[in-house]
Design an enzyme around this catalytic site. Structure first.
Site, PDB file in Angstrom:
ATOM      1  CE1 TYR A 139       1.606  -0.698   3.868  1.00 31.83           C
ATOM      2  CE2 TYR A 139       1.758   0.231   1.659  1.00 31.83           C
ATOM      3  CZ  TYR A 139       1.373   0.343   2.983  1.00 31.83           C
ATOM      4  OH  TYR A 139       0.754   1.479   3.422  1.00 31.83           O
TER       5      TYR A 139
ATOM      6  CD  GLU B  41       1.700   6.783   5.052  1.00 30.87           C
ATOM      7  OE1 GLU B  41       2.390   7.585   4.384  1.00 30.87           O
ATOM      8  OE2 GLU B  41       1.264   5.724   4.577  1.00 30.87           O
TER       9      GLU B  41
ATOM     10  CD1 TRP C 190       5.000   2.273   1.280  1.00 34.20           C
ATOM     11  CD2 TRP C 190       5.198   3.761   2.926  1.00 34.20           C
ATOM     12  NE1 TRP C 190       4.369   1.768   2.389  1.00 34.20           N
ATOM     13  CE2 TRP C 190       4.476   2.665   3.410  1.00 34.20           C
ATOM     14  CE3 TRP C 190       5.449   4.831   3.778  1.00 34.20           C
ATOM     15  CZ2 TRP C 190       4.001   2.600   4.718  1.00 34.20           C
ATOM     16  CZ3 TRP C 190       4.972   4.760   5.085  1.00 34.20           C
ATOM     17  CH2 TRP C 190       4.254   3.657   5.545  1.00 34.20           C
TER      18      TRP C 190
END
Length: 189
Positions: free
Chosen positions: A19, A41, A49
């Protein structure tokens, strides 16, 4: 041995590294990708995350590949179905928020030509390049405060300033790679 320097937050988890290396901080102007990151998000609020990254494919399946038109057409039956889906974070408010935000996203596209035009218009189309030599990152900035207020005024939710700042970083509107990271525009400066 010359090891690639990265931002420390991604550690050595292969998913996080991929990522970081392939997405985070790269300027994104595709509306569907911008919508995907907005939903992810918002889903992350209060969570790590990595939790969201591990459920990303589940989100893609549950939310029709992040096509905003399809998400906007979802109804309360879909909410109930998704509440049983272990492939996503099963939070009723966040699921409803994704649907609501899709409707607002489409309205913003109609009003501004594209969501990307609206978003990138806040920075004259150019990423903000921040030079950071340490891991301290602000939770929010004046820019994220402003964009958050505009999104809320338009009707979105789960778009507080902290969520928006993470979004701006993820979509490359703000480049927060550490100065020593190989992805910082100035390299190992």
């Amino acid at each position: 041995m010359n090891e690639t320097q990265r931002c420390a937050w991604c550690g050595d988890d292969a998913l996080y590294v991929a990522y970081h290396d392939q997405e985070w901080g790269r300027p994104e102007r595709d509306d569907r990708k911008l919508f995907e990151m907005l939903i992810l998000e918002g889903a992350q609020a209060g969570l790590s995350w990595i939790t969201i990254l591990r459920k990303r494919e589940g989100y893609r399946a549950a939310f029709h590949g992040f096509h905003p038109e399809k998400v906007a057409a979802m109804d309360e039956d879909d909410v109930e179905r998704l509440m049983q889906n272990p492939g996503i974070v099963r939070n009723r408010l966040k699921i409803r928020s994704a649907i609501r935000n899709a409707k607002v996203f489409l309205q913003m596209q109609r009003e501004h030509g594209s969501f990307a035009d609206w978003l990138w218009g806040h920075v004259d189309g150019q990423p903000i390049l921040r030079r950071r030599d340490d891991e301290r990152v602000p939770a929010s900035t004046e820019l994220s405060d402003h964009i958050s207020k505009e999104l809320k005024k338009a009707g979105m939710n789960f778009v507080g300033s902290t969520v928006v700042y993470a979004y701006l970083q993820a979509c490359g509107v703000v480049n927060d790679h550490l100065a020593g990271c190989f992805l910082h525009p100035h390299g190992d400066a």
